[in-house]
Design an enzyme around this catalytic site. Structure first.
Site, PDB file in Angstrom:
ATOM      1  N   HIS A   1     -11.297  -6.487   8.955  1.00 17.13           N
ATOM      2  CA  HIS A   1     -11.989  -6.302   7.676  1.00 17.13           C
ATOM      3  C   HIS A   1     -13.298  -5.554   7.889  1.00 17.13           C
ATOM      4  O   HIS A   1     -14.210  -5.677   7.091  1.00 17.13           O
ATOM      5  CB  HIS A   1     -12.298  -7.658   7.011  1.00 17.13           C
ATOM      6  CG  HIS A   1     -11.108  -8.347   6.447  1.00 17.13           C
ATOM      7  ND1 HIS A   1     -10.208  -9.020   7.222  1.00 17.13           N
ATOM      8  CD2 HIS A   1     -10.664  -8.466   5.168  1.00 17.13           C
ATOM      9  CE1 HIS A   1      -9.259  -9.536   6.449  1.00 17.13           C
ATOM     10  NE2 HIS A   1      -9.506  -9.213   5.202  1.00 17.13           N
TER      11      HIS A   1
ATOM     12  N   GLU B   1       0.815  -1.217   0.000  1.00 16.68           N
ATOM     13  CA  GLU B   1       0.000   0.000   0.000  1.00 16.68           C
ATOM     14  C   GLU B   1       0.849   1.268   0.000  1.00 16.68           C
ATOM     15  O   GLU B   1       0.500   2.259  -0.655  1.00 16.68           O
ATOM     16  CB  GLU B   1      -0.936   0.004   1.217  1.00 16.68           C
ATOM     17  CG  GLU B   1      -2.112  -0.963   1.127  1.00 16.68           C
ATOM     18  CD  GLU B   1      -1.748  -2.431   1.353  1.00 16.68           C
ATOM     19  OE1 GLU B   1      -0.588  -2.701   1.718  1.00 16.68           O
ATOM     20  OE2 GLU B   1      -2.612  -3.305   1.160  1.00 16.68           O
TER      21      GLU B   1
END
Ligand SMILES: Cc1ncc(C[n+]2csc(CCOP(=O)(O)OP(=O)(O)O)c2C)c(N)n1
Length: 658
Positions: free
Chosen positions: A465, A398
Site C-alpha cells: 500500500h 482492475e
C-alpha cells in the site's frame, strides 16, 4: 447435420453460402502464400468458419464484434475489401495498422470491429465497456466478443463475465470451443463438462450450440441478441467445433489422437451446408462452380492490388507522432478570480467534479467510489450529483475495468478509473501496457482514459500500500504520466489529463492528501501538461524532483541553508527537457531526487540525458537519490530508512562541496 432455415429465403441461404465460402477459399490461398514465405504467420480457422460467418450475419452492422485469431469470417462478412485485408497481412499501407501489427491484430471503426491483442483475454473487458456505452447512450445494441476455450482460463474471462453480469450489460460472450488450446486438450485446461455449467455461476443465461452448423449459429445469435438488448443482460454461448489444422501452421497437429481429424472432417461446415443447399435444390452444381470461380478471381484481384503496393515507407516522425491521438492543449484559465483554500485531496476532488460537469457523458469507475466516496473520499457526494450510472462502484477487478474504460472510449465516452491504491494497478497492468498504450498507434483508436493512482509511502502501510510505481509506466510508449506536488497543480493537471483524449496515469501522493493546502481558483482551469515549474529558485545547485520529493527538497535545502533551484517536473511523460536544460545551465550542479527506488527510476533517465546533453555545463557528476532497492517496509523506523530523505541530505551537501 440438420439445418433449420426457419424463415430464411432461398436468396438469403445462398448469400450465406457465399459468405461461408469466402474465408475458406482465402485461407486455402493464404496457406499457399505462407508456404511460399509471402506472409508471416497464419492461424487457421478451417473447420470453424460457420461460427464467424453465422455470428457476423446475425449481428447488425453497427453493432460491435470483438473477434480472435481464427475469425477471418467476421472480417470478410463485414465486407472488408480483400485488397485491404491482404495489405494488412503483408504490412502494407492500405492495411489497418500502417504495417505496425500483423494478421488479425487490428480493429476498424468503419466496420465496428475491435481487433485482439495477442494476450487473448483482454478483449472481453473491452466488450463490457462498449456495451456499457450503448446502454448509457440508450442505444439498443448488443456486443459480441469471442474467446477460445483456452482463453477462458485467463482471469480476464472471469472478470469480464462478472462485470457484465453485475452491471447487466448486453454482451454475448462467445466461447469458440475447438477442444484444444495450442497442444493442450480441454481436460488439461478446465475441469467441467461444458461452459453451460459456468454461465449460471455468473448469473448468466447460457446455451451450447453446434458451431459447425451455419444456420444454428445464425439463429442462436440472432435470437440471443434480440433478447439481451431488450432485457439488458449478458449471455454465454458455447459453440462446439474443432480446429482442423495446427495452432498456427508451423506447429503442426502431431499431438492430435489418431483419427480425430477424420472424425471431425465429417462435420465440415461448408461440405454440410453445400449438401443441404443442393438437396433443397437451392444450389446447382453449375452455380456452385461459378461461385468458386468468382471468389477465386476476387481473391486473385485483391492479392494483385496488395502485391502491387510498395512496401511501407519508413518515417520515424510518423511512428512517434501516431502514438497519440492529435490533441492540442490550450491552457484554460479560471473564469473568475474567486479563490478557496483547498487541501491536496479537495483539489483533486474539485477538479474531478468540475470535469464531470464539463463532460456530461464522462464516467468514473472504481472500488467503493460510489456511496462510500472512495477509501480516500475523493468522490464523496458524487453519486448525489452525477448519479449511479456515471459514478460506478466496481467489483474487485482492475483488468476488466480498465478494459471497460477502453470500451467506453471506443464509443467516445471519457472515463476515469480510480485505483484504490496505486499498488493494485498490477492487476490491470496488461490492459494499460498493451491496450491503452498501444491501441492508437496500432489502429488509430484513442484511449480516452485517466487512471488515478494514490501512491507513495511514509504512512506505515507496508509493501503493498506504499509503492511508487511510476517508472513501470515511464518506460511504456503511448502513456502520459502526471505527478503533481501541490493542490494548484493537482486540480489543473487532472483537468488537463481528462481533457486530453489520450491515456494518462495521474499519480497523487497519499501522504499529501490532508497534509498540505493552499488557495486555488474555485473555477475550472487546466495546466500545461509537459511543463515543469521552479518550486524555488537559487544558484548554488539544482534539485530535479517531483511529488513528495519537492517537499523534501524544500525542507532540506532550507534547513541546510542551500540556495537551490528546485525543479518540480509535474509531468513525467513527456518530461520537460527545456526546463531541465535551463536549470542545469544555470547552476551547473544537479541532483535528482525521487521517492521511487533508485535503480531504473526516472532519475536514471534524466541523469543519462543530462550527462549526454550538458556534459560541458556540469561542474560535478549528476547525482541521484531515491529509495532503497527493496520493497517498502512496514515499521516506521524501517520505512524512514527506506525512503531517501536522509541520504538525500548527505548527498546534497556532497554536491554543494564538490
Ligand atoms: C497470455 C497469453 N498466454 C499464452 C499465449 C500463447 N497462445 C496463443 S493462442 C494460445 C491458445 C489459445 O487457445 P484457445 O483460447 O482455445 O484458442 P484457439 O487457438 O484454440 O482458437 C496460446 C497458448 C498468448 N497468446 N497469450
Amino acid at each position: 447435420m440438420k439445418f433449420d432455415r426457419k424463415k430464411l429465403t432461398d436468396q438469403e441461404l445462398l448469400s450465406f453460402y457465399k459468405n461461408l465460402l469466402l474465408p475458406r477459399l482465402i485461407e486455402e490461398k493464404m496457406l499457399i502464400l505462407l508456404w511460399q514465405g509471402k506472409i508471416s504467420k497464419w492461424f487457421s480457422g478451417i473447420g470453424q468458419e460457420a461460427i464467424s460467418v453465422g455470428a457476423a450475419l446475425a449481428m447488425e452492422q453497427d453493432e460491435h464484434i470483438l473477434p480472435m485469431h481464427r475469425n477471418l469470417g467476421i472480417f470478410t462478412t463485414r465486407g472488408i475489401s480483400l485488397h485491404r485485408l491482404f495489405a494488412q497481412f503483408q504490412g502494407k499501407k492500405s492495411g489497418f495498422t500502417n504495417g505496425r501489427d500483423r494478421s488479425f491484430h487490428f480493429g476498424s471503426k468503419d466496420y465496428n470491429i475491435v481487433g485482439m491483442i495477442s494476450h487473448l483475454g483482454p478483449q472481453l473487458g473491452i466488450a463490457d465497456g462498449i456495451a456499457l456505452a450503448h446502454q448509457l447512450k440508450k442505444n439498443k445494441k448488443s456486443t459480441l466478443v469471442f474467446t477460445g476455450d483456452g482463453g477462458t482460463s485467463e482471469g480476464d474471462f472471469h472478470e469480464a463475465l462478472n462485470v457484465a453480469s453485475v452491471w447487466q450489460l448486453p454482451v454475448i460472450f462467445m466461447v469458440e470451443n475447438n477442444c484444444w488450446g495450442l497442444s493442450t486438450p480441454s481436460d488439461q485446461q478446465f475441469n467441467f463438462d461444458s461452459f453451460t455449467q459456468k454461465g449460471p455461476g455468473y448469473g448468466m443465461k447460457t446455451k451450447q450450440i453446434n458451431g459447425n452448423n451455419l444456420l444454428e449459429v445464425y439463429h442462436a445469435i440472432s435470437g440471443v441478441s434480440k433478447v439481451i438488448k431488450k432485457k439488458n443482460e449478458p449471455y454465454l454461448i458455447e459453440c462446439m467445433t474443432f480446429r482442423m489444422r495446427g495452432h498456427e501452421e508451423a506447429s503442426g497437429t502431431k499431438y492430435y489422437p489418431e483419427g480425430l481429424q477424420g472424425e471431425w472432417s465429417k462435420q465440415d461446415p461448408i461440405d454440410n451446408y453445400e449438401k443441404y443447399l443442393t438437396k433443397e435444390k437451392i444450389l446447382t452444381e453449375k452455380a456452385k462452380d461459378q461461385l468458386y470461380a468468382d471468389i477465386k478471381a476476387e481473391i486473385e484481384n485483391g492479392l494483385k492490388l496488395a502485391n502491387n503496393e510498395d512496401t511501407i515507407a519508413v518515417s520515424t516522425d510518423n511512428e512517434v507522432s501516431d502514438l497519440f491521438a492529435p490533441f492540442e492543449q490550450k491552457n484554460l484559465p479560471p473564469k473568475t478570480e474567486k479563490m478557496a483554500d483547498k487541501r491536496f485531496i479537495d483539489a483533486i476532488s474539485d477538479g474531478l467534479c468540475q470535469s464531470m460537469a464539463k463532460y456530461p457523458e464522462m464516467v468514473i469507475m472504481g472500488q467503493d467510489i460510489g456511496k462510500y466516496g472512495g477509501v480516500f473520499k475523493v468522490t464523496e457526494g458524487f453519486i448525489g450529483q452525477f448519479g449511479e450510472d456515471r459514478v460506478r462502484n466496481t467489483p474487485l477487478c482492475e483488468s476488466a475495468i480498465v478494459g471497460t474504460a477502453l470500451g467506453l472510449s471506443i464509443l467516445g465516452i471519457k472515463s476515469m478509473v480510480e485505483m484504490q491504491f496505486a499498488d493494485f494497478v498490477t492487476c490491470g497492468f496488461n490492459q494499460i501496457i498493451n491496450n491503452l498504450a498501444k491501441t492508437h498507434w496500432r489502429w488509430g483508436q484513442n484511449a480516452d482514459v485517466v487512471i488515478r493512482m494514490p501512491t507513495g509511502g511514509g504512512v506505515a502501510a507496508g509493501p503493498f500500500h506504499s509503492q511508487s510505481n511510476e517508472a513501470w509506466f515511464f518506460h511504456t510508449p503511448g502513456l502520459k504520466i502526471v505527478y503533481p506536488s501541490n493542490p494548484y497543480d493537482a486540480k489543473g493537471l487532472l483537468n488537463a489529463a481528462i481533457e486530453d483524449p489520450n491515456p494518462y496515469l495521474f499519480f497523487e501522493h497519499k501522504a499529501l492528501y490532508r497534509a498540505i493546502s493552499e488557495e486555488i481558483p474555485e473555477d475550472y482551469y487546466t495546466i500545461g501538461v509537459g511543463k515543469a515549474r521552479l518550486a524555488s529558485e537559487g544558484d548554488e545547485l539544482s534539485v530535479i524532483t517531483y511529488g513528495m520529493g519537492v517537499h523534501w527538497a524544500k525542507q532540506i535545502t532550507k534547513e541546510e541553508g542551500i540556495h537551490a533551484d528546485i525543479l518540480d517536473l509535474r509531468t513525467l511523460l513527456p518530461w520537460d527537457k527545456e526546463a531541465v536544460s535551463e536549470t542545469v545551465k544555470k547552476t551547473n550542479k544537479v541532483i535528482i531526487l525521487h521517492e521511487d527506488c533508485l535503480t531504473g527510476g526516472i532519475g536514471a533517465e534524466l541523469a543519462a540525458w543530462i550527462s549526454e546533453h550538458h556534459f560541458q555545463d556540469l561542474d560535478a557528476p549528476v547525482m541521484r537519490e531515491g529509495s532503497l532497492d527493496t520493497p517498502v517496509p512496514f515499521a516506521p523506523g524501517l520505512e524512514q530508512n527506506f525512503l531517501p530523505k536522509d541520504r538525500f541530505r548527505t548527498k546534497l551537501k556532497a554536491l554543494l562541496e564538490y
